[in-house]
Design an enzyme around this catalytic site. Structure first.
Site, short mmCIF file in Angstrom:
data_model
loop_
_atom_site.label_atom_id
_atom_site.label_comp_id
_atom_site.label_asym_id
_atom_site.label_seq_id
_atom_site.Cartn_x
_atom_site.Cartn_y
_atom_site.Cartn_z
N ARG A 103 48.69 46.58 44.76
CA ARG A 103 49.10 47.99 44.85
C ARG A 103 50.08 48.16 45.99
O ARG A 103 49.78 47.77 47.13
CB ARG A 103 47.87 48.88 45.11
CG ARG A 103 46.93 48.96 43.97
CD ARG A 103 46.06 50.17 44.04
NE ARG A 103 45.48 50.47 45.34
CZ ARG A 103 44.73 51.52 45.59
NH1 ARG A 103 44.51 52.40 44.64
NH2 ARG A 103 44.21 51.73 46.77
N THR A 107 53.17 53.78 47.45
CA THR A 107 53.17 54.51 46.17
C THR A 107 51.86 54.35 45.41
O THR A 107 51.60 55.11 44.47
CB THR A 107 54.29 53.97 45.26
OG1 THR A 107 53.97 52.60 44.93
CG2 THR A 107 55.64 54.03 45.94
N ASP A 199 38.03 47.70 50.66
CA ASP A 199 39.00 46.86 49.94
C ASP A 199 38.30 45.62 49.40
O ASP A 199 37.88 44.74 50.18
CB ASP A 199 40.15 46.47 50.90
CG ASP A 199 41.27 45.77 50.15
OD1 ASP A 199 42.41 46.26 50.22
OD2 ASP A 199 41.00 44.74 49.48
N ASP A 202 39.92 42.12 50.28
CA ASP A 202 39.70 41.73 51.68
C ASP A 202 38.25 41.33 51.93
O ASP A 202 37.99 40.38 52.68
CB ASP A 202 40.06 42.90 52.61
CG ASP A 202 41.57 43.04 52.78
OD1 ASP A 202 42.29 42.06 52.53
OD2 ASP A 202 42.02 44.13 53.17
C1 PRP Z 1 42.64 46.38 44.16
C2 PRP Z 1 41.64 46.13 43.07
C3 PRP Z 1 42.41 46.53 41.85
C4 PRP Z 1 43.26 47.67 42.33
C5 PRP Z 1 42.66 48.96 41.90
O1 PRP Z 1 43.54 45.34 44.25
O2 PRP Z 1 41.15 44.83 43.04
O3 PRP Z 1 43.22 45.50 41.31
O4 PRP Z 1 43.26 47.60 43.77
O5 PRP Z 1 43.46 50.03 42.23
P1 PRP Z 1 44.21 50.92 41.15
O6 PRP Z 1 43.19 51.26 40.11
O7 PRP Z 1 44.64 52.13 41.95
O8 PRP Z 1 45.36 50.15 40.61
P2 PRP Z 1 44.71 45.30 45.34
O9 PRP Z 1 45.94 45.95 44.79
O10 PRP Z 1 44.19 45.84 46.64
O11 PRP Z 1 45.04 43.77 45.45
P3 PRP Z 1 44.13 42.54 45.94
O12 PRP Z 1 43.06 42.31 44.89
O13 PRP Z 1 45.10 41.43 46.01
O14 PRP Z 1 43.54 42.90 47.27
N1 URA Z 2 41.19 48.85 45.74
C1 URA Z 2 40.09 48.53 46.44
O1 URA Z 2 39.86 47.34 46.73
N2 URA Z 2 39.26 49.50 46.84
C2 URA Z 2 39.49 50.80 46.54
O2 URA Z 2 38.67 51.67 46.93
C3 URA Z 2 40.63 51.13 45.79
C4 URA Z 2 41.46 50.13 45.40
#
Ligand code: PRP
Ligand code: URA
Length: 208
Positions: A103, A107, A199, A202
Site C-alpha cells: 500500500r 494514497t 501492521d 511487520d
Molecule cells: C497489508 C495487508 C494487505 C493490505 C490491506 O499489506 O497485508 O495486503 O495491507 O490493506 P488494503 O485492504 O487497504 O489494501 P501491506 O500493503 O502493508 O504490505 P506488506 O504485507 O508488505 O506489509
Molecule cells: N494493513 C495492515 O497490516 N493492517 C491494517 O490495519 C491495515 C492494513
C-alpha cells in the site's frame, strides 16, 4: 457474494492473543498459521468428493476423497505468506502463486511489484490469502490479476476485515466468496483497521 464470518471458540481465542500488542513475532507467526489452518477447514467445506472403496486390513470400506478438483493458494505478499504453510499441510497437492502488492503510505492504493502464478491457474479453485482486509484495494487488485488470467473460482480468505473493505470487495467482485475470522469496527484516518492488530507484515516478519 457470500461473506462467511467464522465464529469458533478456537479462532476467537487465538485471535485475542494475535491482537495483543504484547504478542511477540514468534507467537504471532504461529498464530497466523494456526488461524489460517482453522479457516481453511471451513473454506474448503464445499469441495466436491467422490466415493471410493478402500481395502482396510479386514474389509472394504466405502470412503470419500476429494474428486480431483485442482486447487491453488495465492498469498498476497508479504503478510499473506504467513497463512500458506498451514494450508499446504492440509492441502499438500495445492499449487502456490504469489502476488506482490504494497500500500502506498500516502494514497493507501495498492502498488504491484510481483506476480507469478501457476501456468494452469485458470483451471484451479483459487484461495487468495492475506491476513488484513482494510480498504479492500489489495484484495481487489489481487482478484483482478487472477481474473485477467482467466480464473473463475476464487475464494478470498482474510483473518481481520472491516465493513469498508468487505463492501469494496463485494462491489468490485460480487462472485467471490469471502471468509473472515473477524470483521472489526472501522478504518482510521491512516486506513488501519480499528481495533485490528497493527501492521500484519511487520508483526509476522519483525520489521518494526
Ligand atoms: C497489508 C495487508 C494487505 C493490505 C490491506 O499489506 O497485508 O495486503 O495491507 O490493506 P488494503 O485492504 O487497504 O489494501 P501491506 O500493503 O502493508 O504490505 P506488506 O504485507 O508488505 O506489509
Ligand atoms: N494493513 C495492515 O497490516 N493492517 C491494517 O490495519 C491495515 C492494513
Amino acid at each position: 457474494m457470500a461473506v462467511h464470518i467464522l465464529d469458533h471458540p478456537l479462532i476467537h481465542h487465538k485471535l485475542a492473543i494475535l491482537r495483543s500488542k504484547d504478542t511477540g513475532v514468534k507467537e504471532f507467526r504461529e498464530l497466523v498459521g494456526e488461524i489460517a489452518g482453522l479457516m481453511c477447514f471451513e473454506a474448503t467445506r464445499n469441495l466436491p468428493t467422490v466415493e471410493v472403496e478402500i481395502e482396510t486390513p479386514v474389509a472394504t470400506a466405502k470412503c470419500r476423497m476429494l474428486s480431483g478438483k485442482k486447487l491453488a493458494i495465492v498469498p498476497v505478499l508479504r503478510a499473506g505468506l504467513g497463512m500458506v504453510d498451514k494450508m499446504v499441510d492440509l492441502i499438500p497437492s495445492a499449487k502456490i502463486g504469489h502476488i506482490g502488492l504494497y500500500r502506498d503510505p500516502d494514497t493507501h492504493q495498492p502498488v504491484e511489484y510481483y506476480c507469478k502464478l501457476p501456468e494452469d491457474i485458470e483451471s484451479r479453485q483459487v484461495y487468495v490469502v492475506d491476513p488484513m482486509l482494510a480498504t479492500g484495494g489489495s484484495a481487489i487488485a489481487a482478484i483482478d490479476f487472477l481474473k485477467q488470467r482467466g480464473c473463475k473460482n476464487i475464494i478470498m480468505m482474510n483473518i481481520i476485515g472491516c465493513p469498508e473493505g468487505v463492501k469494496a470487495v463485494q462491489d468490485a467482485h460480487p462472485d467471490v466468496e469471502l471468509y473472515l475470522a473477524a470483521v472489526d469496527e472501522r478504518l482510521n484516518d491512516h486506513a488501519y483497521i480499528i481495533p485490528g492488530l497493527g501492521d500484519a507484515g511487520d508483526r509476522i516478519f519483525g520489521t518494526k
